[in-house]
Design a protein around this motif. Structure first.
Motif, PDB file in Angstrom:
ATOM      1  N   TRP A  33       3.549   2.304  13.631  1.00 62.47           N
ATOM      2  CA  TRP A  33       4.604   3.810  12.655  1.00 62.47           C
ATOM      3  C   TRP A  33       3.992   5.097  13.604  1.00 62.47           C
ATOM      4  CZ3 TRP A  33       3.325   2.484   6.916  1.00 62.47           C
ATOM      5  CH2 TRP A  33       3.565   1.531   6.385  1.00 62.47           C
ATOM      6  N   ASP A  75       2.369  11.612   0.202  1.00 65.24           N
ATOM      7  CA  ASP A  75       2.742  10.785   1.154  1.00 65.24           C
ATOM      8  C   ASP A  75       4.269  10.372   0.671  1.00 65.24           C
ATOM      9  OD1 ASP A  75       2.918   9.528   3.247  1.00 65.24           O
ATOM     10  OD2 ASP A  75       2.388   7.953   2.318  1.00 65.24           O
ATOM     11  N   ARG A  79       7.488  10.835   2.313  1.00 65.90           N
ATOM     12  CA  ARG A  79       8.652   9.739   3.354  1.00 65.90           C
ATOM     13  C   ARG A  79       9.588   9.866   2.140  1.00 65.90           C
ATOM     14  NH1 ARG A  79       5.355   5.387   4.870  1.00 65.90           N
ATOM     15  NH2 ARG A  79       3.586   5.465   5.231  1.00 65.90           N
ATOM     16  N   ASP A 552      -1.736  -0.682  -1.031  1.00 73.79           N
ATOM     17  CA  ASP A 552      -0.268  -0.377  -2.213  1.00 73.79           C
ATOM     18  C   ASP A 552      -0.989  -0.368  -3.036  1.00 73.79           C
ATOM     19  OD1 ASP A 552       1.930   0.111   0.037  1.00 73.79           O
ATOM     20  OD2 ASP A 552       1.926  -2.122   0.732  1.00 73.79           O
ATOM     21  N   HIS A 689       9.513   1.916  -1.658  1.00 75.64           N
ATOM     22  CA  HIS A 689       8.427   2.474   0.030  1.00 75.64           C
ATOM     23  C   HIS A 689       7.811   3.411   0.035  1.00 75.64           C
ATOM     24  CE1 HIS A 689       7.705   3.075   4.195  1.00 75.64           C
ATOM     25  NE2 HIS A 689       7.852   4.245   4.085  1.00 75.64           N
ATOM     26  N   PRO A 690       7.910   4.140  -0.895  1.00 74.61           N
ATOM     27  CA  PRO A 690       7.647   5.755  -0.280  1.00 74.61           C
ATOM     28  C   PRO A 690       6.188   5.752  -1.398  1.00 74.61           C
ATOM     29  CG  PRO A 690       9.214   6.135  -0.939  1.00 74.61           C
ATOM     30  CD  PRO A 690       9.321   5.043  -0.682  1.00 74.61           C
ATOM     31  N   PRO A 693       3.905   1.619   0.759  1.00 74.79           N
ATOM     32  CA  PRO A 693       5.046   1.154   2.021  1.00 74.79           C
ATOM     33  C   PRO A 693       4.546   0.057   3.043  1.00 74.79           C
ATOM     34  CG  PRO A 693       2.947   2.927   2.959  1.00 74.79           C
ATOM     35  CD  PRO A 693       3.382   2.636   1.205  1.00 74.79           C
ATOM     36  N   GLU A 697       7.324  -2.548   3.994  1.00 76.82           N
ATOM     37  CA  GLU A 697       7.757  -2.074   5.178  1.00 76.82           C
ATOM     38  C   GLU A 697       7.815  -3.606   6.400  1.00 76.82           C
ATOM     39  OE1 GLU A 697       7.792  -0.638   9.436  1.00 76.82           O
ATOM     40  OE2 GLU A 697       9.028  -0.366   7.491  1.00 76.82           O
ATOM     41  N   VAL A 710      10.601   3.200   7.298  1.00 79.36           N
ATOM     42  CA  VAL A 710      10.182   4.586   7.682  1.00 79.36           C
ATOM     43  C   VAL A 710      11.527   5.598   7.628  1.00 79.36           C
ATOM     44  CG1 VAL A 710       8.911   6.218   8.475  1.00 79.36           C
ATOM     45  CG2 VAL A 710       8.101   3.529   7.347  1.00 79.36           C
TER      46      VAL A 710
END
Length: 874
Positions: A33, A75, A79, A552, A689-690, A693, A697, A710
Motif C-alpha cells: 500500500w 484510519d 479509508r 484486524d 475494509h476501513p 483492512p 484486502e 483501498v
C-alpha cells in the motif's frame, strides 16, 4: 441493486489457503500500500479534501492501547473517505516532548556518570538529536503494524525546520500584539525536572500527609491556622479571615507575631476565606501558593521565596539548607517545643499534585515566566463553537468545553529546559528586550544574550493543524487541506490540546477554525472498566494481541466498543472473538469462491432472482445506508455491530446456507445466486475494509481481481428494497429456528436425521422445502412414518417421527426430575423474598441474587413443561 466498485475483472484462479494467517499477510500488504502511494495526498487534486491530523505521539513513546484505539477510528474514517473519492490526508508526525525526552537522555548520561551540565547546552541538544535519530520514534513502526493509512512522505516533527519557523512566527506576532508577556507568577514547579510544568503534566493523587493546627500571635492576639505544608510558614506574610467573621474582627488590621521568625505579619480580611472551613483563618504565603498569591496581590503583601528550585529551604535561620520534607518535620517539632501545636492529624489524606514524568511532588512557586494572555484568544475559541463553525461530538461535551475556555487563566509557556523551541527573545546590556522573528537578525555584541528558557510543548503542538501544512508560508497544501475536516481525540485533552489548537488556529488563520468537527472518544479500560496501569497489573501491550490474533482482530474489537465520548472496556477474550470473526469472513469467502461466486457481469434482473436472493440484496442496501449514517455520526460501535451481525448472521449463517441447495441443484437459479453471492461479498468486504483492512484486502482482490480495496469505490445504497422477500425469509428463519430449538430440547445431535412431514401447502415457503429439509436434517417421511410430534410455526406445520430416535420414557423421567428441581428452587426463592425479616437484613446484592434465581427457575419451569407437552406419547 448495489453499484460495483469498478469494471469487474475475472477473479484469479488461485485458491485461498485453508486458514487465514495474519502474520503472513499483514506486513507485506501494508508495504505494498505504501509503495503504491495509496495514502499520499495531492494538493493539486480537484477532488474534495478530507483532512485529519494525528494527535502527535511523543517521540519517546511506544504504541499503547489508547493509541491503537484512536488510530483505528481515524484510519476507518480516512479509508472510507478515500474510497468515497476524497483527496484524503491523514497527517502523521511526532511531538518532541520536551520534558520526557530530556529526562530520557539525562538518564542515559547518568549511566555514564555525567549530567547535561557536563556537556553544556549546545552539546546536550546535539546529544538529544542523536538519540532521536537512533532510538526515537519507534511508534511509527508500530503504526505500520496497526495498518495506519498515513501520508508518510509528509511526516513532521515539532522540532523540524518548518515547524520551528512556525513557532517563531506566531510567538513574534503574539508578542507584538501584546498577547505574550513576561511576569512573576505562581507556577507548577518540579524540583526534580527543574522546570515549570503545565496543568496537564500534573497528576493528582490522594497522599497520606499531616494536618497541623498551630497558633500565631500571643495573648489576646492569638489566632489558630492549619496547614499540610508547615515548612511554608517561613514565607507567610499575613493571616487572612473573612470580613464578616465576628470572631476575628478585633484582629483585622493588627500585626501579630509569626513564630520561629523575627517578623510580625498583618491580619487581613478577604472574601476568599471560607469562615466555615477549619478555624476560619488561613495563613498566607504568596510566593508558594496560587490562592495566597492572589490574596497577596489584593492586599499588597510582600512575596517571600523561602525555597530554591530544588525545594531546599533558603530562609535564614536554623532550617536553612533542609529539604522541604526535612524542614516540615523540624518546624513542627520546633513549634511543638514552643507549645504552639494545637492539633496534629496523621495520616491526613489529601490530594497532592505530582509531576507526571518523574512522580515528584509539585511545588507551587513564584517565578518569572513567559505567559500567553488568553482572554481574547479563549473568547474566540468559545465563539467558534457557539456560532456553529465548529461542532463538538457528542454534543453533551460542549458544556465541558465552555466551562474550560470561558474560565481560562493566562497560560505559562516557558520551561526551564534545554530541549525544545528556545524563546526567541534577546536581552541587552542596558535592559533592552528584543523579540526576534524567523527572518529577523538576532542582536549581537557584548552583553546581549538569548532567553535561556524553551517553550511549553503544547505551544508547538497547538500549531499542528496548520504548521504541518507549511504555514506561515501560503502553500498549496495549506490552501487545500486547511481547515481540517475533523479532529479525533480523547476527551481527556479537550482542555489542553484542543483548546490551544482552537486559539492558535483562529488567531493565525484570520478567524478560520482549525477543524469543522471535534469528535471526542473515551479512554480504553480493562474488561471490568478499570483504568489500565502497570501498577494495577492490567496494562496490555497491543503488539502482543496483534501478534497473537492479528491486527484486524484488535482493530475490530476497539471499534466495536467505541461509543462517542464513552470509555471502552476491552478484554483478551473479546479480541479472540474478533479473530474468530476474521476467520469466519475468510472461510465464507473461500466457500463462495469454491462454489463459483462471481462479480462478472451485471446483476441479473430481480424477476430472475429467488426470494432468498432478493432478501439478501434488500438487506445489503439497508446495511449500506445504516453504516453510512453511523459513520457520519461517529458511531463506530454501532456500525461495527451492524456489519458483524449482517456478515455473520445474515450472509454467512443464512444466505450461504440457504443457497447451498440452489448450488447443488444447478441451472439458471444457481448461476443467479452465484452472481448475487459475489455481489454481496464484494460490497460487504468493502464496507468492512476501513475497520479490518488486511483480511478484506486479501479476500476482495481474490474475489474481484481488482487492484486494491483501498482504492475501490465505497458502496452506495441503490435504493433497492423488497419488503415481501424480507417477510418471507423472516418466516422461513422462524420455522428453522423453532425446529432447531425443539431438536436441541429433545437432545438430538445436530447431524442426526429425523423423518418429517412438511405441510407447506400454498404458502410462500413451499419453494424452500429442499433448504428446510437440508438445514434441519429432515428425511422424507417414508411409508412407516408416524407423526409423534407436531410443530405449528409461521403458518406451516412440521410433523416429526421421533420413534426410534429418542427413548420417550427415559426422556419424560429426566424432564420430570428437572421440573421437580426447578419447582423446588422457585419455592425456596419465593419463600425468602416473602420473608420481611430476611429482606430487612440481607444486603441488596444478596436479594438481587435471589430474585435472579427465582426468574431463572420460572423460565426453566416454562421451558421443561413445553418440552414435556411436545414429547410423543409413550
Amino acid at each position: 441493486m448495489t453499484e460495483n466498485s469498478q469494471q469487474p475483472q475475472p477473479a484469479p484462479t488461485t485458491e485461498l489457503p485453508t486458514q487465514y494467517a495474519p502474520a503472513d499477510v499483514e506486513g507485506p500488504l501494508y508495504e505494498r500500500w505504501v509503495e503504491r502511494g495509496y495514502f499520499e495526498a495531492d494538493a493539486k487534486s480537484d477532488k474534495p479534501p478530507y483532512t485529519v491530523v494525528i494527535p502527535p505521539p511523543n517521540v519517546t513513546g511506544s504504541l499503547h492501547l489508547g493509541h491503537a484505539f484512536e488510530h483505528t477510528l481515524i484510519d476507518a474514517l480516512t479509508r472510507r473517505k478515500r474510497m468515497q473519492g476524497f483527496e484524503t490526508l491523514w497527517q502523521p508526525g511526532m511531538d518532541h516532548a520536551g520534558i520526557a525526552t530530556q529526562n530520557v537522555v539525562e538518564r542515559e548520561l547518568g549511566k555514564e556518570g555525567k549530567s547535561r551540565h557536563d556537556l553544556g547546552r549546545e552539546a546536550f541538544v546535539e546529544r538529544v538529536w542523536q538519540w532521536k535519530g537512533e532510538s526515537g520514534g519507534q511508534i511509527s513502526g508500530q503504526m505500520r503494524r496497526l495498518g495506519d493509512g498515513v501520508a508518510w512522505t509528509r511526516e513532521r516533527f515539532t522540532m523540524d525546520e518548518g515547524l520551528s519557523r512556525a513557532v517563531q512566527t506566531i510567538f513574534k506576532r503574539l508578542y507584538d500584539d501584546e498577547l505574550i508577556y513576561r511576569a512573576e507568577r505562581i507556577i507548577n514547579w518540579c524540583p526534580r525536572c527543574l522546570t515549570a510544568i503545565s496543568d496537564i503534566e500534573v497528576d493528582y493523587q490522594d497522599d497520606d500527609g499531616e494536618l497541623v493546627s498551630m497558633t500565631y500571635g500571643d495573648g489576646d492576639d492569638t489566632i489558630v491556622v492549619a496547614t499540610t505544608r508547615a515548612e511554608t510558614m517561613l514565607g507567610d506574610t499575613a493571616v487572612a479571615v473573612h470580613p464578616d467573621d465576628e470572631r476575628y474582627k478585633h484582629l483585622v488590621g493588627k500585626l501579630i507575631n509569626l513564630p520561629l521568625t523575627d517578623r510580625s505579619i498583618p491580619v487581613v480580611a478577604d472574601e476568599h476565606v471560607d469562615p466555615e472551613f477549619g478555624t476560619g483563618a488561613v495563613k498566607v504565603t504568596p510566593a508558594h501558593d496560587p490562592n495566597d498569591f492572589e490574596i497577596g496581590r489584593r492586599h499588597d503583601l510582600p512575596s517571600l521565596t523561602v525555597m530554591d528550585e530544588h525545594a531546599v529551604i533558603t530562609a535564614h535561620g536554623p532550617f536553612q539548607g533542609l529539604d522541604r520534607l526535612e524542614a516540615r518535620s523540624a518546624i513542627v517539632a520546633a513549634l511543638r517545643a514552643e507549645g504552639r501545636i494545637v492539633a496534629e492529624k496523621r495520616p491526613y489524606v489529601h490530594s497532592v499534585g505530582h509531576c507526571s514524568r518523574c512522580k515528584t511532588t509539585i511545588e507551587p512557586r513564584l517565578s518569572m515566566q513567559w505567559w500567553v494572555k488568553v482572554g481574547p484568544l479563549a473568547k474566540a475559541a468559545g465563539d467558534a463553537v457557539r456560532d456553529g463553525r465548529v461542532k463538538i461530538h457528542p454534543q453533551e461535551m460542549e458544556k465541558r468545553y465552555f466551562d474550560w475556555v470561558d474560565n481560562l487563566h493566562d497560560w505559562c509557556i516557558s520551561r526551564q529546559l534545554w530541549w525544545g523551541h528556545r524563546i526567541p527573545v534577546w536581552y541587552g546590556p542596558n535592559g533592552e528586550v528584543v523579540c526576534v522573528g524567523p527572518d529577523d537578525e538576532a542582536p549581537s555584541g557584548e552583553g546581549w544574550h538569548q532567553d535561556s528558557d524553551v517553550l511549553d510543548t503544547w505551544f508547538s503542538s497547538g500549531l499542528w493543524p496548520f504548521s504541518t501544512l507549511g504555514w506561515p508560508e501560503q502553500t498549496e497544501s495549506l490552501a487545500k487541506f486547511y481547515p481540517n475536516s475533523v479532529l479525533v481525540t480523547g476527551y481527556d485533552i479537550l482542555f489542553f490540546w484542543v483548546a490551544r489548537m482552537m486559539m492558535f488556529g483562529l488567531y493565525a488563520m484570520d478567524g478560520t477554525p482549525p477543524f469543522h468537527t471535534i469528535a471526542l472518544h473515551g479512554m480504553v479500560r480493562d474488561q471490568f472498566g478499570k483504568k489500565m496501569s502497570k501498577s494495577f497489573g492490567n496494562a496490555v501491550n497491543p503488539l502482543d494481541w496483534m501478534d497473537k490474533y492479528g491486527s484486524d482482530a484488535l482493530r475490530f474489537t476497539l471499534a466495536r466498543g467505541a461509543n462517542p465520548g464513552v470509555d471502552v472496556p476491552i478484554g483478551e477474550d473479546w479480541v479472540q472473538g474478533s479473530r474468530n470473526f476474521a476467520n469466519k469472513i475468510w472461510n465464507a469467502t473461500r466457500f463462495a469462491l469454491m462454489n463459483g461466486a462471481t462479480v462478472e457481469g451485471p446483476l441479473p434482473d430481480a424477476s430472475k432472482m429467488s426470494s432468498t436472493d432478493r432478501w439478501i440484496l434488500s438487506r445489503l442496501n439497508t446495511v449500506v445506508a445504516e453504516v453510512d449514517a453511523y459513520y457520519d455520526d461517529f458511531q463506530f460501535a454501532k456500525l461495527s455491530d451492524a456489519l458483524f451481525h449482517f456478515a455473520w448472521d445474515e450472509v454467512f449463517d443464512w444466505y450461504v446456507e440457504l443457497s447451498k441447495t440452489t448450488f447443488q441443484a444447478g441451472g439458471e437459479p444457481a448461476e443467479v445466486s452465484k452472481r448475487v453471492l459475489g455481489e454481496v461479498l464484494d460490497v460487504t468486504l468493502r464496507l468492512l475494509h476501513p475497520v479490518v483492512p488486511f483480511v478484506t484486502e486479501t479476500l476482495w482482490t481474490t474475489l474481484t481481481g481488482g487492484e486494491s480495496v483501498v482504492v475501490a469505490e465505497w458502496p452506495k445504497d441503490s435504493g433497492f428494497r423488497d419488503a415481501d422477500a424480507e417477510r418471507e425469509i423472516a418466516t422461513l428463519q422462524s420455522v428453522i429456528t423453532e425446529v432447531r430449538r425443539f431438536r436441541a430440547d429433545q437432545g438430538l445431535q445436530p447431524g442426526q436425521r429425523v423423518p418429517a412431514r412438511l405441510t407447506l401447502g400454498g404458502t410462500e415457503l413451499a419453494a424452500h422445502e429442499p433448504a428446510i429439509r437440508q438445514l434441519l436434517r429432515l428425511q422424507p417421511e417414508g411409508d412407516s412414518f408416524t407423526a409423534t410430534a407436531t410443530l405449528p410455526v409461521g403458518g406451516v406445520e412440521v410433523a416429526l417421527d421421533l420413534s426410534g430416535v429418542i427413548d420417550v420414557a427415559a426422556e419424560r423421567k429426566r424432564l420430570a426430575k428437572d421440573l421437580a428441581a426447578a419447582e423446588k428452587e422457585k419455592a425456596q426463592a419465593t419463600a425468602k423474598l416473602g420473608n420481611e425479616a430476611f429482606l430487612a437484613k440481607a444486603p441488596d446484592h444478596v436479594v438481587d441474587k435471589i430474585r435472579t434465581r427465582l426468574a431463572k427457575a420460572e423460565e426453566d419451569i416454562t421451558r421443561i413443561r413445553t418440552q414435556l407437552e411436545r414429547l410423543p406419547s409413550a
